[in-house]
Design an enzyme around this catalytic site. Structure first.
Site, PDB file in Angstrom:
ATOM      1  CB  CYS A   2      -1.079   0.334   1.470  1.00 11.34           C
ATOM      2  SG  CYS A   2      -2.088  -1.672   1.641  1.00 11.34           S
ATOM      3  NE  ARG A  27       4.766   2.066  -1.279  1.00 18.64           N
ATOM      4  CZ  ARG A  27       4.754   1.249  -0.635  1.00 18.64           C
ATOM      5  NH1 ARG A  27       6.263   1.842   0.177  1.00 18.64           N
ATOM      6  NH2 ARG A  27       4.562   0.343   0.604  1.00 18.64           N
ATOM      7  CD1 TRP A  74       0.261  -5.421  -3.409  1.00 14.01           C
ATOM      8  CD2 TRP A  74      -0.514  -6.136  -2.052  1.00 14.01           C
ATOM      9  NE1 TRP A  74       0.238  -6.421  -4.445  1.00 14.01           N
ATOM     10  CE2 TRP A  74       0.254  -7.293  -3.132  1.00 14.01           C
ATOM     11  CE3 TRP A  74       0.355  -7.385  -0.835  1.00 14.01           C
ATOM     12  CZ2 TRP A  74       0.775  -8.414  -2.612  1.00 14.01           C
ATOM     13  CZ3 TRP A  74       0.778  -8.590  -0.544  1.00 14.01           C
ATOM     14  CH2 TRP A  74       1.023  -8.511  -1.930  1.00 14.01           C
ATOM     15  CG  ASN A 100       0.594   2.052   3.878  1.00 14.39           C
ATOM     16  OD1 ASN A 100      -0.454   1.413   3.539  1.00 14.39           O
ATOM     17  ND2 ASN A 100       1.695   2.428   3.992  1.00 14.39           N
ATOM     18  N   GLY A 101      -0.398  -1.876   6.649  1.00 17.63           N
ATOM     19  CA  GLY A 101       0.205  -2.854   7.613  1.00 17.63           C
ATOM     20  C   GLY A 101      -0.707  -3.983   7.883  1.00 17.63           C
ATOM     21  CD  GLU A 486      18.403 -11.306 -10.304  1.00 16.58           C
ATOM     22  OE1 GLU A 486      17.848 -11.384  -9.183  1.00 16.58           O
ATOM     23  OE2 GLU A 486      17.868  -9.690 -10.679  1.00 16.58           O
ATOM     24  CE  LYS A 490      14.509  -8.765 -11.982  1.00 16.07           C
ATOM     25  NZ  LYS A 490      14.859  -9.241 -10.473  1.00 16.07           N
ATOM     26  CD  GLU A 493      10.781  -9.450 -10.506  1.00 12.57           C
ATOM     27  OE1 GLU A 493      10.086  -9.667  -9.803  1.00 12.57           O
ATOM     28  OE2 GLU A 493      11.864  -9.077 -10.608  1.00 12.57           O
ATOM     29  CG  HIS A 509      22.790 -35.066  -9.748  1.00 14.33           C
ATOM     30  ND1 HIS A 509      23.517 -35.519  -9.819  1.00 14.33           N
ATOM     31  CD2 HIS A 509      23.961 -33.433 -10.295  1.00 14.33           C
ATOM     32  CE1 HIS A 509      24.768 -35.883  -9.444  1.00 14.33           C
ATOM     33  NE2 HIS A 509      25.417 -34.498  -9.754  1.00 14.33           N
ATOM     34  CE  LYS A 608      11.398  -1.238  -6.499  1.00 18.81           C
ATOM     35  NZ  LYS A 608      12.223  -2.427  -7.396  1.00 18.81           N
TER      36      LYS A 608
END
Ligand code: M6R
Length: 613
Positions: A2, A27, A74, A100-101, A486, A490, A493, A509, A608
């Site tokens: 949020c 965000r 969010w 928020n939270g 990485e 990328k 996502e 394996h 974010k």
């Protein structure tokens, strides 16, 4: 997650809040709203979906006034819907809240309030805050005291911003834990409150951050900071060096593309002022690393999430190879509950772009509890991870807006390299000639990255070939194993294509069973100590019919004939090669997602900064 923006001053609050919310879009959110104190009392506008919907609503039903608060939500408790969107209003309409939270005890609080006759209009945990404040609010108590009493009852990590038509001269804001910060922007005869800097930077760069368990009363011409017992606290404003233009897209189609290209400048700034090329020395003043501490360090525990965790994996190789210090790297969400064997002679080093990631902050707390020295590598200035650490290295890359982290990956790689050289020097484990060579190599880095960026057209051609695949495997070894992780992160996502990063030696394996003509393998095979091993990995992938895209060093003649496509990188000292090899993978993911017509900067389900556990 949020986002929050509040304004009090002589100007019309509505466009300032809408604009601030726009700057917090990165965000991640699924609904948005604002409340403004108008001539007809507090007016609310809320809409599901992206901000243009809220904007359209405000155009159809304008509202103007000099005090207001806004929010991008969010969803956590209750679906994204208009009634669950913030702000929330108390029963008698006296109190308006954005939050928020997570209020962890909201069920008990809601039952209690409902039994007293409160009517709940949403499914959110946040609404209890508005009802509680109204419960305490009276002419004698006043808004500030009512908010303070309410905060005592909330469990969990929360940021709250409140306004009331009864006291139109103020906004009250509070921070209860690590879930989202609160920053106050100190303007000329006007003030702003926000969850993050980009929302206010175009109005003022003079800001003050709240610590957990602090609250603030913000008036047009005054700011009063206090703790939750009401004791006044000194306000410590700082001037943020970030340029507001850094938070604009400019000529680029997406922030992610801009941020990929900003890496040359970011890496130049990362090195500037910290490296003495003539003397072959590194200076990291804000780390507070004394020779005594350097010699005493038994082990470094690196803890982080996502991309920052991958940077930590590279950091392990750098610190162990250069400084000869043992390093353990642990995902922060595991570290916090793993009861790790950390002691007073250890360092816990957190890496975080936002500096507000709940799991990373909790891991730092765990390190502190066990007596370790706390360090952080952080991008967001004034963030919690920067403030609670005993020493920090600040990434010098400016605000990162795209959800997919790019420039905040390469900068900490260089920070870790510099840290390794400094530690090796202070511990006496790095011979002077070697140190001078390693320091000299740093000078090349921005130029090498610029060389890769110039090859964007070649990456676009490969992106065209891969844009419709269902699954991809990224493989690498040694220092570039993390580059494979990485690269895969990328891609998955932002393009929603399934991708896995694997240590190349592990293919036989298990994962090799996945290979067929429709499962491309992206092989990281630059000229580093693992190169020969990678040649045979590429051969094995080809033998199973998999198309291979190889990231190879210019001049390579062995791998290109085997591969279906090649992404070239310039010759790079191997300890710095992850800074360079990741760049084509960032561009590849970006172009694939853009070709698929996806929302590159705000991919689905992601935020974010992840301020909840
Ligand atoms: O702000 P932080 O660096 O602590 O964030 C950690 C992760 O959430 C972040 O790196 C995430 O994995 C990114 N979306 C990766 O691109």
């Amino acid at each position: 997650m949020c986002g929050i923006v509040g304004y009090i001053g002589p100007r019309d609050a509505t466009p300032i809040i809408l604009n601030g919310l726009k700057r917090l879009e990165y965000r991640g959110y699924d609904s948005a709203g604002l409340a403004v104190l108008t001539e007809r009392g507090v007016q609310l506008r809320r809409a599901v979906g992206k901000l243009h919907r809220l904007q359209a609503l405000v155009e159809a039903q304008p509202l103007s006034g000099h005090v207001g608060i806004g929010h991008t939500r969010w969803a956590t408790h209750g679906e994204p819907s208009q009634r669950n969107a913030h702000p929330h209003v108390s029963d008698r309409g006296q109190v308006v809240v954005v939050h928020n939270g997570i209020v962890e005890n909201f069920l008990a609080l809601r039952d209690e309030l409902a039994a007293e006759g409160a009517h709940f209009r949403s499914e959110t945990d946040s609404e209890v805050i508005a009802h509680l404040i109204e419960r305490f609010l009276s002419r004698e108590t006043g808004l500030v005291e009512a908010v303070r009493q309410t905060l005592q009852l909330l469990e969990g990590s929360n940021a709250v911003v409140v306004m009331s038509a009864l006291e139109p001269d103020k906004i009250v804001a509070a921070r209860l834990g690590n879930a989202g910060g609160i920053v106050v922007g100190l303007g000329e005869d006007e003030m702003l409150v926000a969850s993050d800097l980009p929302a206010i930077l175009e109005h003022t760069r003079r800001v003050a951050f709240l610590e957990p368990r602090q609250m603030v009363v913000v008036q047009r011409d005054a700011v009063h900071l206090m703790d939750l017992d009401g004791n006044p606290q000194p306000l410590q404003p700082t001037v943020v060096p970030w340029d507001p233009v850094a938070a604009e897209k400019g000529e680029y189609r997406h922030f992610m593309q801009k941020e990929i290209h900003e890496q040359v400048r970011g890496l130049t700034d990362t090195i500037a002022g910290r490296v003495d090329f003539e003397g072959g020395k590194i200076y990291l003043d804000t780390l507070n690393l004394t020779p005594e501490l350097a010699r005493r360090v038994r082990k470094i525990f690196i803890t982080a999430c996502g991309t920052a965790y991958h940077a930590g994996l590279v950091g392990k190789t750098l610190l162990e190879r250069i400084a000869r210090v043992p390093v353990e790297v642990m995902v922060a969400s595991e570290f916090r509950y793993a009861d790790p064997l950390v002691g007073p002679d250890d360092v816990v080093l957190a890496i975080s772009q936002s500096g507000e990631t709940a799991d990373t902050l909790a891991a730092m707390e765990e390190g502190r509890r066990k007596g370790a020295t706390l360090w952080s590598i952080v991008n967001a200035i004034g963030s919690q991870a920067m403030r609670i650490a005993q020493g920090y290295i600040s990434m010098q890359v400016g605000p990162e807006i795209g959800v997919a982290s790019t420039k905040a990956y390469t900068a900490p790689l260089v920070d870790l390299y510099m840290l390794a050289v400094l530690l090796g020097d202070l511990r006496g484990t790095l011979p002077a000639a070697e140190r001078r060579r390693l320091v000299a190599d740093l000078r090349l880095v921005p130029y090498l990255v610029s060389q890769v960026l110039e090859r964007e057209e070649e990456v676009i051609a490969v992106a065209r070939q891969l844009k419709d695949v269902r699954s991809c495997l990224y493989i690498g070894r040694g220092i570039n194993m993390a580059t494979a992780y990485e690269g895969a992160l990328k891609l998955k996502e932002i393009s929603y294509i399934h991708a896995e990063g694997y240590p190349a030696g592990e293919m036989k394996h298990g994962p090799i069973a996945l290979l067929d003509e429709e499962t491309p393998v992206i092989a990281l095979a630059p000229r580093d100590p693992w190169y020969e091993k990678m040649v045979s990995q590429v051969e094995q992938a080809k033998a199973r019919g998999a198309p291979v895209v190889a990231v190879v060093t210019e001049g390579d003649t062995l791998i290109p004939p085997l591969a279906d496509a090649v992404l070239w990188v310039p010759p790079t000292p191997w300890l710095l090669s992850p800074v360079v090899t990741v760049v084509p993978l960032q561009m590849l993911a970006y172009h694939i997602a853009a070709m698929r017509g996806l929302d590159v900067d705000q991919p689905r389900n992601l935020a974010k900064s992840v301020t909840v556990e």
